[in-house]
Design a protein around this motif. Sequence first.
Motif, short mmCIF file in Angstrom:
data_model
loop_
_atom_site.label_atom_id
_atom_site.label_comp_id
_atom_site.label_asym_id
_atom_site.label_seq_id
_atom_site.Cartn_x
_atom_site.Cartn_y
_atom_site.Cartn_z
N ALA A 127 0.62 -0.82 0.14
CA ALA A 127 -0.07 0.43 0.39
C ALA A 127 0.81 1.30 -0.09
O ALA A 127 2.09 1.26 0.49
N TYR A 128 0.48 2.21 -1.06
CA TYR A 128 1.85 3.08 -1.34
C TYR A 128 0.24 4.60 -0.74
O TYR A 128 1.52 5.51 -0.44
N TYR A 129 -1.19 4.62 -0.71
CA TYR A 129 -1.61 5.59 -0.92
C TYR A 129 -2.63 5.27 0.44
O TYR A 129 -3.18 4.06 -0.39
N GLN A 130 -3.66 6.16 0.45
CA GLN A 130 -5.18 6.56 1.26
C GLN A 130 -5.51 7.64 1.48
O GLN A 130 -4.49 8.34 1.21
N THR A 131 -6.68 7.63 0.96
CA THR A 131 -7.00 8.95 0.35
C THR A 131 -8.82 9.49 0.85
O THR A 131 -9.16 8.06 0.95
N SER A 132 -9.02 9.79 1.63
CA SER A 132 -10.23 10.59 1.94
C SER A 132 -10.64 11.72 1.46
O SER A 132 -9.96 12.41 0.59
N VAL A 133 -12.65 11.47 0.76
CA VAL A 133 -12.65 12.45 -0.71
C VAL A 133 -14.00 12.43 0.32
O VAL A 133 -14.86 11.07 1.11
N GLY A 134 -15.02 13.31 0.17
CA GLY A 134 -16.21 13.97 0.83
C GLY A 134 -17.42 12.85 0.10
O GLY A 134 -17.12 12.31 -1.02
N ASP A 135 -18.96 12.75 0.34
CA ASP A 135 -19.75 12.23 -0.25
C ASP A 135 -19.85 13.43 -1.21
O ASP A 135 -21.46 13.48 -2.25
N ASN A 136 -19.19 13.05 -2.60
CA ASN A 136 -19.72 13.62 -3.86
C ASN A 136 -18.91 12.58 -4.95
O ASN A 136 -17.75 12.55 -5.20
N LYS A 137 -19.75 12.92 -6.39
CA LYS A 137 -19.26 11.94 -7.31
C LYS A 137 -18.14 12.89 -8.21
O LYS A 137 -17.44 11.85 -8.16
N ALA A 138 -17.75 13.67 -8.46
CA ALA A 138 -16.67 14.15 -9.13
C ALA A 138 -15.67 14.22 -8.45
O ALA A 138 -14.39 13.63 -9.11
N ARG A 139 -15.76 14.24 -7.19
CA ARG A 139 -14.25 14.38 -6.29
C ARG A 139 -14.24 12.61 -6.02
O ARG A 139 -12.91 12.26 -6.02
N ILE A 140 -14.88 11.63 -5.95
CA ILE A 140 -14.53 10.46 -5.85
C ILE A 140 -14.58 9.92 -7.14
O ILE A 140 -13.80 9.37 -7.69
N ASN A 141 -14.92 10.21 -8.56
CA ASN A 141 -14.50 9.93 -9.57
C ASN A 141 -13.01 10.37 -9.93
O ASN A 141 -11.93 9.75 -10.50
N GLU A 142 -12.74 11.61 -9.09
CA GLU A 142 -11.15 11.46 -9.16
C GLU A 142 -10.20 11.43 -8.29
O GLU A 142 -8.81 10.68 -8.67
N CYS A 143 -10.37 10.66 -7.49
CA CYS A 143 -9.91 10.10 -6.46
C CYS A 143 -9.80 8.51 -7.33
O CYS A 143 -8.47 7.68 -7.11
N LEU A 144 -10.77 8.17 -7.91
CA LEU A 144 -10.44 6.63 -8.83
C LEU A 144 -9.68 6.64 -9.61
O LEU A 144 -9.36 5.77 -10.16
N ASP A 145 -9.93 7.73 -10.26
CA ASP A 145 -8.77 8.15 -11.55
C ASP A 145 -7.39 8.03 -11.39
O ASP A 145 -7.07 6.97 -12.12
N ILE A 146 -7.43 8.71 -9.91
CA ILE A 146 -5.59 8.82 -9.68
C ILE A 146 -5.59 6.88 -8.99
O ILE A 146 -4.30 7.08 -9.55
#
Lengths: 396, 396
Positions: B36-55
């Motif tokens: 595991a290299y990274y962990q991310t937390s993101v809010g309940d927001n589809k656009a931003r979840i999408n960005e996290c998935l992309d990365i």
Amino acid sequence: MIAEYISVGTEILLGNIVNLNAPFLAEQFAKLGLTAYYQTSVGDNKARINECLDIASQRADIIVLSGGMGRSMDDVTKESVAMFLGKELKDDSIESAEIIPNEFGESSGEIIEDKDKLYVLLPGQFNELKPMFLKYVYPKLANVSKSTIITRTVKIAGISEEETAEKIDALILKNSNPSIFIYPKSGEVHIHVTAKGENQSECERLIQPVIKELKTLIGEYIYTTEDEVSLEQSVAELLMSNDLTVSTVESCTGGMIASRLINVSGISNVLQTCYVTYSDRSKHKILGVKKSTLQKYTAVSKQTCEEMALASGLSLKADVIVSVTGLAGPDSPYPDKKVGLVYIGCNVKGKVDSIECNFVGDRAKIRECATTAALDFMRVCVLRYIYEVKFGVKEK
Amino acid sequence: MIAEYISVGTEILLGNIVNLNAPFLAEQFAKLGLTAYYQTSVGDNKARINECLDIASQRADIIVLSGGMGRSMDDVTKESVAMFLGKELKDDSIESAEIIPNEFGESSGEIIEDKDKLYVLLPGQFNELKPMFLKYVYPKLANVSKSTIITRTVKIAGISEEETAEKIDALILKNSNPSIFIYPKSGEVHIHVTAKGENQSECERLIQPVIKELKTLIGEYIYTTEDEVSLEQSVAELLMSNDLTVSTVESCTGGMIASRLINVSGISNVLQTCYVTYSDRSKHKILGVKKSTLQKYTAVSKQTCEEMALASGLSLKADVIVSVTGLAGPDSPYPDKKVGLVYIGCNVKGKVDSIECNFVGDRAKIRECATTAALDFMRVCVLRYIYEVKFGVKEK
């Protein structure tokens, strides 16, 4: 303004530690009126910290990093930030950085301004990061965010998050400055009232009427309006200032109420012997709960709970005795009683009162909720006693 | 293979909750031999979840998401993952997904394979996520990682992380399969022994000699080699299987030892009344600590601690009595005694022994370490007693 938090530390990625900095900083950002969209954790690796900085600097104005500092870490965080910003590291600190003193550890922190962005570096240890943030970083960020932001916390107990929301919903909707936010905290609820203004007195002017309205709406549940006062502290201060000695007689909470009271320094002046009476035998022999009561009503009953609080078996009795008996689970030995059923009793100078609670959750959660509820019930009973003494209201 | 964890939830970004899923999943990844290299937390927001998935999908093979599921959340996580993968949402689940049943809550999880990558969706509640991961996801990931990975946990107490590392350093360096990893856990230490092999029996063959060597090197500190057994459970089972009743007499830990013992269901068979004797008066009146002892040596001394364990003032005495007295801070009332000094005593059928400990940390940390140390000291004393009885070794 947007703030983003990056925690550096391979120990986080290996699951060695629970990251307490993350919820603390998140709450502070909220208090400062800063918006947070992401948090990231990364290992002690310069290339990967660099990648995180690259991503974060594209989406935030303020980037707070913790961890990866100090001799044993080779100062990966400082080196990475210096490299990322194209700055030099001199005497272990980044060129043009403002140093944040660390009074509780070895690694000092740093604040660097670069291209309208602010980079804040803090050590990973929570007990070092917290005071450094509050003393040095918070005022700086409050300043940067260009308006004064003040948050007052109203702490309540004895009511759920949902019930709180219901009672103050209209107030929340009516207000945008100050904004009102509800934070559930294991067994109690905190309400943040955050005002933005030109200066401190303007903020206070905005906050005061909201606090007043909260007192009208849910006053009976408020135990403090001070940030640093915990529930056990508020109870302890009430006892100490009224010269009331206290004792706990606990079954399912098994010492957790006593333990919470002992969090408060100075409690030794009023805290008398506390008892964990887990078995029926213990409840009978030590506290004097009648055998017939235990047989007829079982150990988890209003009757047993009140006899525990009465503590007729104790020769040395405190002014205030709080009792708890309940079903923490995983199973219930009684067909008609569900896991989560907890009775809380309180004896103030011989007058015993009790409440029935029904908590939801696993064994640990139920015990925690019962502990908080007991501390709050004690507070309510003591307040009622003081009120009766003061105003001469007759006891029933 | 590389795994990455994304936690979805605005409550995390607001600091409302401590994310317990993060360290749990991180530890599970390590057990599975996943990097595991990274962990991310993101809010309940589809656009931003999408960005996290992309990365995340650019840098990991397995992406585990938690939270943002269930009716109240509008299922943002499922919708975001479906959108990101260009799949349909049918009956609340993603096309071609394998469903993960949730036995403790409403939101089921999902596993989706897409372009050689695995997406795992789990609810945010830790008490739901944990059993779902262990029962359904762990075996799946162990399978995906194409070799069998087995981790055995050796749990030790009574020795620091640094001392452990020193004692087993050579063993760690000598072994790469199984790999050995040290995890500090508030007051105790866990050692993970992780083997990779063709099948389970090969893994066990690799692990066994290392466990044996660990027993040789640090056997006296090991309280269990079973994953699910806690320190209090190991102590409780020792007491129960030997028909020994137990009681605690606590000062600075203030009920925390009793509370830990009560974590173990079934303890009611052996647990007798426990006492929190915080004041000198309590120690004298209830436990029978001599006034002269308290005066001459103070409350925080080997002498007081041993007299507490002796508990001559109690009419009803348990077979095993553990006592704790110490300085949890913030200040020390004694010029010659430092905060963190704690004495732990144990009385097994009349024979009293004690140890002196010096803990570092704040009030909460010191009390927690003292509690763990007391449980472990009880374990050691009881074991010694059993050994003496069994082998007829004369007591001194």
